[in-house]
Design a protein around this motif. Sequence first.
Motif: not given
Length: 288
Positions: A160-162, A170-172, A142-143
């Motif tokens: 995994g939502a973003f 993206i929103y998942n 994430n970095t």
Amino acid sequence: MSIPNPLFLIILFTFFIFSQSAYSQNQSTSSSTSKFPWSPPDNRFLISNNSIFAAGFLLAGNTTNRYIFSVYYHNITPTTTIWSVNDNSPVNASSSLFITTSGELRLGDIPFSGNSSSPILSLKDDGSLSFGSWSSFQYPTNTIVPNQNITGKTLSVRNGAFQFDGTSLIYNGSYDAPTSYYQSPNAFMSFDDSGTVKLQNGASFITSDFGDKTLRRLKLDDNGNLRIYGFDSGSGQWNVVWQAVPELCTIKGSCKPNYICMYGETYDTTVCDCPPGFHRVSGLDGEE
């Protein structure tokens, strides 16, 4: 006051030196290692030659016996991680990092890298962990850190939502199709130590702390926002020096269906409330 027996002082001093030596030998403070297997109780870690980054087993969340193998900033509290191999699958104390007979580095049942003829795991000054031709920079979590290539890479939060694919956020979510809620006109490529973010087509922008000699990191936060943080050594705090989405309630998924998103007491918080005339129903994602 009685004077201590000289023999006692010699024995005490010898015990102290031995204890310190044994403690030091139980810790790996070099930038590379070929000593495997490596388990959490070994109390070992790698430190980059510039002393900015460290790598080793960290306790997962508030647990006391589950561990994540991570790269993180050395001597910064609270611990700030830039990469993890098993963020979604913490291991117990009996698990180990080891090399298979084919030369693959693994963490328990988790594949870590490709095969290598070199049994050396190294932590570089830029924060990358390398094993043969494999590098953690090729598989960001994430970095992103300065001078790390972003092109073709995807950042993702733990659940995994973003996601950020270099151009779009993206929103998942589970209740809707994948949806983009931010898009850069030019794809991100990298950012440097001065605070300049380089984009495709020759475009760029700078952070609010541009020019300061400080640590920076680009992170996809758990709330779905993409931010660049700069470290203030005076206060010991990470400050937001750029963010993709200033209005948090415009981030898809900030609240579940039928909620109203409102801003909290700080710029970084939101409150999800029911519309007038409705109330929260326990166990349901929405409102009735």
